[in-house]
Design an enzyme around this catalytic site. Structure first.
Site, PDB file in Angstrom:
ATOM      1  N   ARG A 155     -22.887   4.976   0.277  1.00 12.64           N
ATOM      2  CA  ARG A 155     -23.939   4.489   1.176  1.00 12.64           C
ATOM      3  C   ARG A 155     -24.603   5.669   1.854  1.00 12.64           C
ATOM      4  O   ARG A 155     -23.929   6.451   2.528  1.00 12.64           O
ATOM      5  CB  ARG A 155     -23.320   3.611   2.276  1.00 12.64           C
ATOM      6  N   THR A 167     -29.978   5.374   5.607  1.00 12.49           N
ATOM      7  CA  THR A 167     -30.687   4.161   5.156  1.00 12.49           C
ATOM      8  C   THR A 167     -29.728   3.006   4.865  1.00 12.49           C
ATOM      9  O   THR A 167     -30.160   1.864   4.721  1.00 12.49           O
ATOM     10  CB  THR A 167     -31.452   4.450   3.856  1.00 12.49           C
ATOM     11  N   ASP A 179     -12.941   1.135   8.338  1.00 11.69           N
ATOM     12  CA  ASP A 179     -13.400   1.663   7.046  1.00 11.69           C
ATOM     13  C   ASP A 179     -12.287   1.472   6.016  1.00 11.69           C
ATOM     14  O   ASP A 179     -11.233   2.118   6.087  1.00 11.69           O
ATOM     15  CB  ASP A 179     -13.745   3.152   7.183  1.00 11.69           C
ATOM     16  N   ASP A 201     -11.079   4.642   4.034  1.00 12.58           N
ATOM     17  CA  ASP A 201     -10.265   5.545   4.863  1.00 12.58           C
ATOM     18  C   ASP A 201      -8.872   4.964   5.100  1.00 12.58           C
ATOM     19  O   ASP A 201      -7.875   5.687   5.107  1.00 12.58           O
ATOM     20  CB  ASP A 201     -10.942   5.800   6.218  1.00 12.58           C
TER      21      ASP A 201
HETATM   22  N1  URA Z   1     -17.269  -0.805   4.621  1.00 14.66           N
HETATM   23  C1  URA Z   1     -16.088  -0.697   5.270  1.00 14.66           C
HETATM   24  O1  URA Z   1     -15.181   0.000   4.810  1.00 14.66           O
HETATM   25  N2  URA Z   1     -15.920  -1.392   6.408  1.00 14.66           N
HETATM   26  C2  URA Z   1     -16.875  -2.168   6.936  1.00 14.66           C
HETATM   27  O2  URA Z   1     -16.663  -2.785   7.987  1.00 14.66           O
HETATM   28  C3  URA Z   1     -18.106  -2.259   6.247  1.00 14.66           C
HETATM   29  C4  URA Z   1     -18.275  -1.563   5.096  1.00 14.66           C
END
Ligand code: URA
Length: 209
Positions: A104, A108, A200, A203
């Site tokens: 991502r 943007t 995330d 992570d």
């Molecule tokens: N990607 C993630 O890892 N967590 C989110 O909350 C949204 C996208």
């Protein structure tokens, strides 16, 4: 929401809640994700076609049923999708695996493709895309756009968590793609994270933060 399957089995809900806890270790998070993915695989493969085969039991011959796991392709959206693969493959070990690399753009929030590798003869296959979080929907839409060019028989999308915004975006772009999820959370925040969510996913799976 006709094409959305909320997997509300108590075991799925229980494990998901444990994963959300911010103090869950990387090991715990990964183990739970593995277990949860196998449970979700049962639901996602519920309508897989069976074929008749002759089988000899110790007593006599009968006609049994088997699935053709090789027709199924799990497509992991890198890198977090890989966290779901192992659990899915433990239930359908014959499935093929494809990878789509999308990141991502932090400004943007749009997906940029950096890797794409699929098994051959995709026209004969049913695809199950795996990505733990369906958030903005941008990566999911980009992956489906790309995969549809290979003319597969069907495409499903499996995530752990989503939100109304992610569902609306994917359904608007691809109403034919069924979404399987363990929860529909409240909303997206301005950074494209799901609230309350679990943070995330990449992570947390790989211990990179
Ligand atoms: N990607 C993630 O890892 N967590 C989110 O909350 C949204 C996208």
């Amino acid at each position: 929401m006709s094409n959305v399957h909320l997997i509300d089995h108590p075991l799925v809900q229980h494990k998901l809640t444990l994963m959300r806890r911010k103090d869950a270790s990387t090991n715990t998070f990964r183990t739970l994700l593995n277990e949860l993915s196998s449970l979700m695989a049962y639901e996602v493969t519920r309508d897989m076609l069976l074929q008749d085969v002759e089988v000899e039991t110790p007593l006599e011959t009968m006609t049994g049923k088997v699935i053709d796991g090789k027709k199924l392709v799990f497509v992991s959206i890198l890198r977090a999708g890989n966290g779901i693969l192992e659990g899915m493959l433990s239930v359908v070990p014959g499935a093929r695996v494809g990878h789509v690399g999308l990141y991502r753009d932090p400004q943007t929030l749009q997906p940029v493709e950096y890797y794409f590798k699929m098994p051959q003869e995709m026209e004969a296959r049913d695809i199950v895309i795996v990505d733990p979080m369906l958030a903005t929907g941008n990566s999911a839409i980009a992956a489906v756009d790309r995969l549809k060019k290979l003319k597969p028989k069907s495409i499903k999308f499996v995530c752990l968590l989503t939100c109304p915004e992610g569902i609306a975006a994917l359904q608007k772009a691809h109403p034919d793609v069924a979404i399987y999820t363990a929860a529909i959370d409240r909303q997206l925040n301005e950074h494209g994270y799901i609230l309350p969510g679990l943070g995330d996913a990449g992570d947390r799976i790989f211990g990179t933060k």
